[in-house]
Design a protein around this motif. Structure first.
Motif, PDB file in Angstrom:
ATOM      1  N   ARG A   1       0.815  -1.213   0.000  1.00 21.77           N
ATOM      2  CA  ARG A   1       0.000   0.000   0.000  1.00 21.77           C
ATOM      3  C   ARG A   1       0.851   1.267   0.000  1.00 21.77           C
ATOM      4  N   ALA A   2       1.823   1.341   0.876  1.00 24.22           N
ATOM      5  CA  ALA A   2       2.616   2.561   0.987  1.00 24.22           C
ATOM      6  C   ALA A   2       3.364   2.854  -0.307  1.00 24.22           C
ATOM      7  N   ALA A   3       3.920   1.811  -0.922  1.00 19.22           N
ATOM      8  CA  ALA A   3       4.680   2.003  -2.163  1.00 19.22           C
ATOM      9  C   ALA A   3       3.756   2.463  -3.292  1.00 19.22           C
ATOM     10  N   LEU A   4       2.567   1.892  -3.361  1.00 19.57           N
ATOM     11  CA  LEU A   4       1.636   2.280  -4.416  1.00 19.57           C
ATOM     12  C   LEU A   4       1.199   3.737  -4.243  1.00 19.57           C
ATOM     13  N   ILE A   5       0.895   4.125  -3.021  1.00 18.17           N
ATOM     14  CA  ILE A   5       0.471   5.504  -2.779  1.00 18.17           C
ATOM     15  C   ILE A   5       1.593   6.465  -3.131  1.00 18.17           C
ATOM     16  N   GLU A   6       2.825   6.118  -2.777  1.00 19.53           N
ATOM     17  CA  GLU A   6       3.966   6.985  -3.112  1.00 19.53           C
ATOM     18  C   GLU A   6       4.117   7.116  -4.623  1.00 19.53           C
ATOM     19  N   LEU A   7       3.968   6.012  -5.348  1.00 17.34           N
ATOM     20  CA  LEU A   7       4.115   6.020  -6.805  1.00 17.34           C
ATOM     21  C   LEU A   7       3.029   6.863  -7.461  1.00 17.34           C
ATOM     22  N   LEU A   8       1.770   6.610  -7.104  1.00 11.84           N
ATOM     23  CA  LEU A   8       0.678   7.318  -7.758  1.00 11.84           C
ATOM     24  C   LEU A   8       0.642   8.790  -7.350  1.00 11.84           C
ATOM     25  N   THR A   9       1.031   9.086  -6.140  1.00 10.42           N
ATOM     26  CA  THR A   9       1.106  10.489  -5.719  1.00 10.42           C
ATOM     27  C   THR A   9       2.163  11.218  -6.529  1.00 10.42           C
ATOM     28  N   ARG A  10       3.279  10.570  -6.747  1.00 10.88           N
ATOM     29  CA  ARG A  10       4.354  11.177  -7.537  1.00 10.88           C
ATOM     30  C   ARG A  10       3.898  11.445  -8.967  1.00 10.88           C
ATOM     31  N   HIS A  11       2.987  10.646  -9.474  1.00 13.74           N
ATOM     32  CA  HIS A  11       2.455  10.838 -10.831  1.00 13.74           C
ATOM     33  C   HIS A  11       1.164  11.669 -10.835  1.00 13.74           C
ATOM     34  N   ASP A  12       0.809  12.222  -9.701  1.00 12.54           N
ATOM     35  CA  ASP A  12      -0.357  13.112  -9.590  1.00 12.54           C
ATOM     36  C   ASP A  12      -1.651  12.406  -9.983  1.00 12.54           C
ATOM     37  N   VAL A  13      -1.827  11.206  -9.445  1.00 12.52           N
ATOM     38  CA  VAL A  13      -3.055  10.438  -9.638  1.00 12.52           C
ATOM     39  C   VAL A  13      -3.836  10.468  -8.327  1.00 12.52           C
ATOM     40  N   PRO A  14      -5.147  10.696  -8.367  1.00 12.34           N
ATOM     41  CA  PRO A  14      -5.933  10.663  -7.127  1.00 12.34           C
ATOM     42  C   PRO A  14      -5.882   9.290  -6.468  1.00 12.34           C
ATOM     43  N   VAL A  15      -5.319   9.231  -5.269  1.00 10.59           N
ATOM     44  CA  VAL A  15      -5.182   7.977  -4.542  1.00 10.59           C
ATOM     45  C   VAL A  15      -5.191   8.290  -3.050  1.00 10.59           C
ATOM     46  N   ALA A  16      -5.709   7.368  -2.258  1.00  7.68           N
ATOM     47  CA  ALA A  16      -5.698   7.541  -0.805  1.00  7.68           C
ATOM     48  C   ALA A  16      -5.764   6.179  -0.150  1.00  7.68           C
ATOM     49  N   PRO A  17      -5.207   6.050   1.032  1.00  4.65           N
ATOM     50  CA  PRO A  17      -5.366   4.789   1.756  1.00  4.65           C
ATOM     51  C   PRO A  17      -6.805   4.623   2.225  1.00  4.65           C
ATOM     52  N   VAL A  18      -7.280   3.399   2.286  1.00  2.83           N
ATOM     53  CA  VAL A  18      -8.560   3.122   2.932  1.00  2.83           C
ATOM     54  C   VAL A  18      -8.234   2.911   4.408  1.00  2.83           C
ATOM     55  N   ASN A  19      -8.322   3.992   5.170  1.00  3.71           N
ATOM     56  CA  ASN A  19      -7.891   3.977   6.568  1.00  3.71           C
ATOM     57  C   ASN A  19      -8.898   3.286   7.473  1.00  3.71           C
ATOM     58  N   ASP A  20      -8.389   2.700   8.545  1.00  2.00           N
ATOM     59  CA  ASP A  20      -9.296   2.254   9.588  1.00  2.00           C
ATOM     60  C   ASP A  20      -9.614   3.449  10.486  1.00  2.00           C
ATOM     61  N   LEU A  21     -10.378   3.232  11.548  1.00  2.00           N
ATOM     62  CA  LEU A  21     -10.857   4.351  12.358  1.00  2.00           C
ATOM     63  C   LEU A  21      -9.784   4.938  13.277  1.00  2.00           C
ATOM     64  N   HIS A  22      -8.638   4.277  13.403  1.00  2.00           N
ATOM     65  CA  HIS A  22      -7.555   4.822  14.214  1.00  2.00           C
ATOM     66  C   HIS A  22      -6.581   5.668  13.389  1.00  2.00           C
ATOM     67  N   GLU A  23      -6.443   5.352  12.119  1.00  2.00           N
ATOM     68  CA  GLU A  23      -5.393   5.982  11.309  1.00  2.00           C
ATOM     69  C   GLU A  23      -5.559   7.484  11.092  1.00  2.00           C
ATOM     70  N   PRO A  24      -6.774   8.021  10.879  1.00  2.00           N
ATOM     71  CA  PRO A  24      -6.862   9.464  10.623  1.00  2.00           C
ATOM     72  C   PRO A  24      -6.310  10.336  11.750  1.00  2.00           C
ATOM     73  N   VAL A  25      -6.463   9.898  13.007  1.00  2.00           N
ATOM     74  CA  VAL A  25      -5.994  10.751  14.110  1.00  2.00           C
ATOM     75  C   VAL A  25      -4.477  10.793  14.198  1.00  2.00           C
ATOM     76  N   ARG A  26      -3.807   9.876  13.514  1.00  2.00           N
ATOM     77  CA  ARG A  26      -2.349   9.872  13.502  1.00  2.00           C
ATOM     78  C   ARG A  26      -1.783  10.608  12.287  1.00  2.00           C
TER      79      ARG A  26
ATOM     80  N   PRO B   1      -0.398  13.159   9.719  1.00  2.00           N
ATOM     81  CA  PRO B   1       0.202  14.499   9.873  1.00  2.00           C
ATOM     82  C   PRO B   1      -0.589  15.598   9.175  1.00  2.00           C
ATOM     83  N   HIS B   2      -1.287  15.277   8.101  1.00  2.00           N
ATOM     84  CA  HIS B   2      -2.059  16.308   7.403  1.00  2.00           C
ATOM     85  C   HIS B   2      -3.192  16.821   8.275  1.00  2.00           C
ATOM     86  N   PHE B   3      -3.983  15.908   8.841  1.00  2.00           N
ATOM     87  CA  PHE B   3      -5.082  16.329   9.707  1.00  2.00           C
ATOM     88  C   PHE B   3      -4.564  17.066  10.940  1.00  2.00           C
TER      89      PHE B   3
END
Length: 416
Positions: free
Chosen positions: A292-317, A319-321
């Motif tokens: 997951r992390a590698a794919l998000i890094e790759l697609l973000t670098r190519h400016d493709v809309p992508v996001a992790p499907v977070n569980d309910l704990h991940e958003p509070v950690r 850095p953007h939020f």
């Protein structure tokens, strides 16, 4: 802006329970309104059975606990309502009338009341008396696509209580508009009954999807969106990809080196819809080779809309939020809070007003005294059980539960 908020001086009597009403009044409290939560003297709001959620949805309020079925309790509450600007209730249609607190009855003591009723299907219509929860209003409004039969029993497609939250936001907006109208012509303003249905609000939010679906022969065809969905990665996690537009599609194909999907027959969105089976087969197979992390890094670098499907704990950690101020910590509390308002409201709302959720009857004596009841009369009401006053020892912040680390809650979650 007034020192005590844009709604400073506005008094709200909140008889609602569960989520939609309390969430709306919590938002009003953050804008400076004095929100008086009214609870039954027994167990109070049923949401107290889910204490973490209750604490979140009832910050910034004062609590009056009174037996509305008692003549003395009814009279005491009418004193408070007579001095209010807004009354909020979330019972099924007809319940407030049976309690002698319906719109017409309240108008007799407060001709300028803004009376907000929140219910599942509204005050009129053939379904007005039906029960429901967020899930039912979402499915009723077409917000939940039918599942595959083999996993239908486990199918809850979103953790976002969109019907509840949408109704809360529409409710708050309706109240603010009515307050604006009252401020604009105070002498001629007459009481308003605001009839908010969770199902109506959900359908209103579905308007773009339904408008698109009505142009299709079959409703499900509107959900044929190649390169747009949830995809499983090699480490058994998920990402969401949204390569709808042609330029995003080109970048996705280039980033994932999907040459077989780069031909002229895939150039436009409508063309890609005709080849969705081929596209999804190739795309899912390719995504499954990445963590997951590698794919998000790759697609973000190519400016493709992508996001992790977070569980309910991940958003509070995340850095953007945190940098946006959407996650913050209150001294003495073990769990981080999710901001009550998006950052755009920082100039209008204040976290300082959102004090800890009250105990049942924590402010009963205070509120009744403010509305003309003498100490002896209040003592008699408390002694008879008509009014409940929380002991002073109930105050303070509850200790953190074992296993909850600061900034990373590991305890049970509550959702609507």
């Amino acid at each position: 802006m007034a020192a005590d908020g844009v709604l400073g001086g506005v008094k709200v009597v909140d008889l609602s329970e569960q989520v939609p009403g309390p969430y709306a009044t919590r938002l009003l409290a953050g804008l400076g309104a004095d929100v008086i939560k009214v609870e039954r003297p027994d167990a109070g709001d049923r949401l107290r059975q889910r204490p973490v959620m209750f604490a979140a949805e009832n910050r910034g309020k004062r609590d009056l606990s009174v037996d509305l079925k008692s003549a003395e309790g009814h009279a005491a509450l009418l004193r408070v309502i007579a001095a209010a600007d807004v009354l909020v209730e979330a019972y099924r249609p007809g319940v407030m009338d049976r309690l002698g607190l319906g719109f017409d009855a309240v108008l007799e003591v407060n001709p300028q009341i803004i009376y907000l009723s929140i219910s599942g299907y509204g005050a009129t219509g053939p379904y007005r008396d039906l029960p429901g929860h967020d899930f039912q209003y979402l499915s009723f409004a077409g917000a939940i696509p039918p599942p595959k039969s083999y996993f239908a029993a486990d199918y809850v497609p979103t953790t976002l209580p969109a019907a509840d939250m949408g109704a809360s936001l529409y409710s708050m907006l309706a109240v603010v508009l009515a307050l604006y109208e009252k401020l604009a012509r105070p002498a001629s303003f007459t009481g308003r009954h605001l009839d908010v249905a969770l199902s109506d609000c959900t359908l209103a939010l579905m308007e773009p999807r339904i408008a698109e679906a009505l142009s299709e022969q079959v409703s499900a065809d509107a959900l044929i969106r190649p390169g747009y969905g949830v995809y499983l990665t090699a480490d058994e996690q998920y990402v969401s990809i949204g390569a709808l537009e042609d330029h995003f599609w080109e970048r996705l194909v280039r980033a994932l080196q999907l040459e077989e999907l780069s031909g002229r027959q895939f150039a436009s969105y409508q063309q890609r819809r005709r080849h969705i089976s081929q596209i999804e087969q190739s795309l899912r197979a390719r995504v499954a080779t990445f963590d997951r992390a590698a794919l998000i890094e790759l697609l973000t670098r190519h400016d493709v809309p992508v996001a992790p499907v977070n569980d309910l704990h991940e958003p509070v950690r995340d850095p953007h939020f945190k940098e946006r101020g959407m996650i913050y910590q209150v001294p003495g509390e073990c769990q981080p809070r999710v901001a009550e308002w998006p950052a755009v409201f920082d100039a209008f709302a204040s976290r300082a007003r959102l004090t800890a959720a009250p105990k049942i009857g924590e402010h009963s004596r205070e509120v009744l005294a403010e509305h003309g009841l003498g100490a002896d009369r209040i003592d008699a009401l408390i002694e008879s059980g008509v009014v409940r006053q929380a002991p002073v020892t109930w105050g303070g912040i509850a200790p953190c539960a074992a296993g909850l680390a600061e900034g990373a809650p590991d305890g049970p979650e509550a959702s609507s």
